[in-house]
Design an enzyme around this catalytic site. Structure first.
Site, PDB file in Angstrom:
ATOM      1  N   TYR A 198       0.832  -1.207   0.000  1.00 42.81           N
ATOM      2  CA  TYR A 198       0.000   0.000   0.000  1.00 42.81           C
ATOM      3  C   TYR A 198       0.858   1.245   0.000  1.00 42.81           C
ATOM      4  O   TYR A 198       2.074   1.186   0.222  1.00 42.81           O
ATOM      5  CB  TYR A 198      -0.942   0.003   1.216  1.00 42.81           C
ATOM      6  CG  TYR A 198      -0.257   0.336   2.534  1.00 42.81           C
ATOM      7  CD1 TYR A 198       0.573  -0.577   3.175  1.00 42.81           C
ATOM      8  CD2 TYR A 198      -0.423   1.590   3.117  1.00 42.81           C
ATOM      9  CE1 TYR A 198       1.195  -0.261   4.376  1.00 42.81           C
ATOM     10  CE2 TYR A 198       0.199   1.907   4.322  1.00 42.81           C
ATOM     11  CZ  TYR A 198       1.006   0.986   4.946  1.00 42.81           C
ATOM     12  OH  TYR A 198       1.633   1.300   6.128  1.00 42.81           O
ATOM     13  N   LYS A 252       6.359  -1.775   1.769  1.00 42.06           N
ATOM     14  CA  LYS A 252       5.223  -1.208   2.513  1.00 42.06           C
ATOM     15  C   LYS A 252       4.067  -2.207   2.492  1.00 42.06           C
ATOM     16  O   LYS A 252       3.059  -2.037   1.797  1.00 42.06           O
ATOM     17  CB  LYS A 252       4.826   0.143   1.908  1.00 42.06           C
ATOM     18  CG  LYS A 252       4.114   1.049   2.885  1.00 42.06           C
ATOM     19  CD  LYS A 252       4.215   2.489   2.458  1.00 42.06           C
ATOM     20  CE  LYS A 252       3.324   3.436   3.241  1.00 42.06           C
ATOM     21  NZ  LYS A 252       3.454   3.379   4.680  1.00 42.06           N
ATOM     22  N   GLU A 261      12.878   3.066  13.736  1.00 47.56           N
ATOM     23  CA  GLU A 261      11.865   3.979  13.175  1.00 47.56           C
ATOM     24  C   GLU A 261      10.612   3.863  14.026  1.00 47.56           C
ATOM     25  O   GLU A 261      10.502   2.982  14.881  1.00 47.56           O
ATOM     26  CB  GLU A 261      11.566   3.667  11.702  1.00 47.56           C
ATOM     27  CG  GLU A 261      10.915   2.323  11.465  1.00 47.56           C
ATOM     28  CD  GLU A 261      10.510   2.096   9.999  1.00 47.56           C
ATOM     29  OE1 GLU A 261      10.312   3.070   9.256  1.00 47.56           O
ATOM     30  OE2 GLU A 261      10.378   0.913   9.619  1.00 47.56           O
ATOM     31  N   LEU A 289      11.330   1.582   6.475  1.00 45.83           N
ATOM     32  CA  LEU A 289      10.687   2.016   5.244  1.00 45.83           C
ATOM     33  C   LEU A 289      11.387   3.310   4.827  1.00 45.83           C
ATOM     34  O   LEU A 289      11.554   4.218   5.651  1.00 45.83           O
ATOM     35  CB  LEU A 289       9.201   2.292   5.494  1.00 45.83           C
ATOM     36  CG  LEU A 289       8.471   2.668   4.213  1.00 45.83           C
ATOM     37  CD1 LEU A 289       8.162   1.416   3.396  1.00 45.83           C
ATOM     38  CD2 LEU A 289       7.192   3.429   4.514  1.00 45.83           C
TER      39      LEU A 289
HETATM   40  N1  PDD Z   1       3.237   5.084   7.206  1.00 43.46           N
HETATM   41  N2  PDD Z   1       8.008   4.037   8.511  1.00 43.46           N
HETATM   42  C1  PDD Z   1       6.885   3.285   8.573  1.00 43.46           C
HETATM   43  C2  PDD Z   1       6.955   1.969   9.260  1.00 43.46           C
HETATM   44  C3  PDD Z   1       5.692   3.759   8.004  1.00 43.46           C
HETATM   45  O1  PDD Z   1       4.574   2.998   8.070  1.00 43.46           O
HETATM   46  C4  PDD Z   1       5.670   5.025   7.396  1.00 43.46           C
HETATM   47  C5  PDD Z   1       4.438   5.587   6.746  1.00 43.46           C
HETATM   48  C6  PDD Z   1       6.856   5.784   7.359  1.00 43.46           C
HETATM   49  C7  PDD Z   1       6.931   7.141   6.706  1.00 43.46           C
HETATM   50  O2  PDD Z   1       6.862   7.056   5.310  1.00 43.46           O
HETATM   51  P1  PDD Z   1       6.277   8.254   4.438  1.00 43.46           P
HETATM   52  O3  PDD Z   1       7.034   9.478   4.821  1.00 43.46           O
HETATM   53  O4  PDD Z   1       6.547   7.839   3.056  1.00 43.46           O
HETATM   54  O5  PDD Z   1       4.815   8.383   4.770  1.00 43.46           O
HETATM   55  C8  PDD Z   1       8.008   5.243   7.905  1.00 43.46           C
HETATM   56  C9  PDD Z   1       1.999   5.443   6.550  1.00 43.46           C
HETATM   57  C10 PDD Z   1       1.762   6.894   6.436  1.00 43.46           C
HETATM   58  C11 PDD Z   1       0.872   4.680   7.200  1.00 43.46           C
HETATM   59  O6  PDD Z   1       1.048   3.490   7.382  1.00 43.46           O
HETATM   60  O7  PDD Z   1      -0.177   5.249   7.475  1.00 43.46           O
END
Ligand code: PDD
Length: 292
Positions: free
Chosen positions: A34, A149, A181, A205
């Protein structure tokens, strides 16, 4: 549940009528990836970066994407056009390996599912953005494909709930004594005027917001150390923050009860927030220090 129009496999439908099979492998096996993309004034922010990551993830799990990139972009444009205008919205895109009998290996004939759901972005709490939030650490029990993801988010769900149960806003995963993270965000510490963040690879991620922060750091001459900050360094952090699509840049005021820096938002975090706000609202990455 919203009144919005959703997208399912080429069709635009009211949210309540948008359905997929109960045999879908996304539901049965978590066999799906996703993206969450924030739209500012109807413009998806860093869409190409999100689609590039989706493509990389699909390759890694051998999932044939049902649409090429340009078709996804057109579908997103149409989805935005068919929905009521929102100042800030959150676009959820999920691609699964589609329906099939419950057999672990891939179905013989691939018919992936793609869904897109647009909803109003959850409003950011201004006081959290100024004063920072408390976080806790939790052991990182996730797998070693955190670069993908995947919708298999159970560990992240449990981590976030543990944080809320503890009166904190978020959880940060720790592996081998290092902060990796957040449950749904990347983590940065600031020490001696430099950023410290876990390197890309299978443990995190590669966040799109993280990438923008690194670009802002490069544009302003802010140095970055790519290493997981150590748990025993927390007391020495000057600042810390989380980055993510929904989170944007969120200062961290304490970690497991240890105050970070002065316990509020530090000056480097504030400057990055200001510049990030500019980029998300104008799309322009300024390469000068503000006011310089
Ligand atoms: N999550 N690390 C993890 C484990 C994440 O699930 C996310 C994002 C990020 C940040 O990635 P980005 O800057 O590309 O949103 C880092 C999304 C927003 C979610 O699961 O809702």
């Amino acid at each position: 549940m919203t009144d919005n129009i959703a997208y399912v496999n080429g069709e635009f439908l009211p949210h309540a009528e948008a359905c997929i099979s109960i045999d879908d492998r996304g539901l049965v096996f978590g066999d799906a990836i996703y993206e969450v993309i924030k739209c500012y004034s109807q413009r998806p922010f860093r869409l190409r970066d999100h689609l590039e990551r989706l493509k990389r993830g699909a390759e890694e799990i051998r999932l044939p994407l049902p649409l090429d990139e340009e078709s996804v972009v057109r579908a997103i444009d149409e989805l935005l056009a068919r929905n009521v205008r929102m100042a800030e919205s959150s676009l959820y895109v999920q691609v699964t390996r589609g329906p099939g009998s419950r057999f672990h290996a891939f179905p013989r004939v691939a018919s992936p599912t793609i869904i897109m759901v647009l909803s109003p972005a959850a409003p950011l709490d201004p006081s959290d953005y100024e004063q920072g939030v408390r976080v806790i650490t939790v052991p990182d029990r996730r797998w070693d494909m955190c670069n993908v993801k995947s919708v298999g988010l159970l560990i992240a769900v449990l981590a976030k709930q543990s944080a809320l149960d503890a009166g904190a806003a978020d959880a940060v995963f720790v592996r081998a004594g290092r902060l990796v993270e957040g449950a749904s965000a990347n983590f940065f510490a600031v020490s001696n005027g430099r950023l410290i963040t876990h390197p890309e690879g299978r443990r995190i991620l590669a966040g799109v917001t993280r990438k923008v922060v690194l670009e802002l750091a490069a544009a302003t001459g802010l140095g970055v150390d790519f290493r997981g900050p150590k748990v025993d360094e927390i007391g020495g952090f000057d600042e810390a923050f989380l980055t993510g699509t929904g989170t944007e840049i969120l200062p961290v005021s304490s970690i497991d009860g240890t105050t970070v820096g002065q316990g509020g938002r530090g000056s480097i975090t504030a400057e990055l927030q200001r510049r990030f706000f500019d980029v998300t609202r104008t799309g322009v990455l300024h390469d000068r220090l503000a006011g310089a």
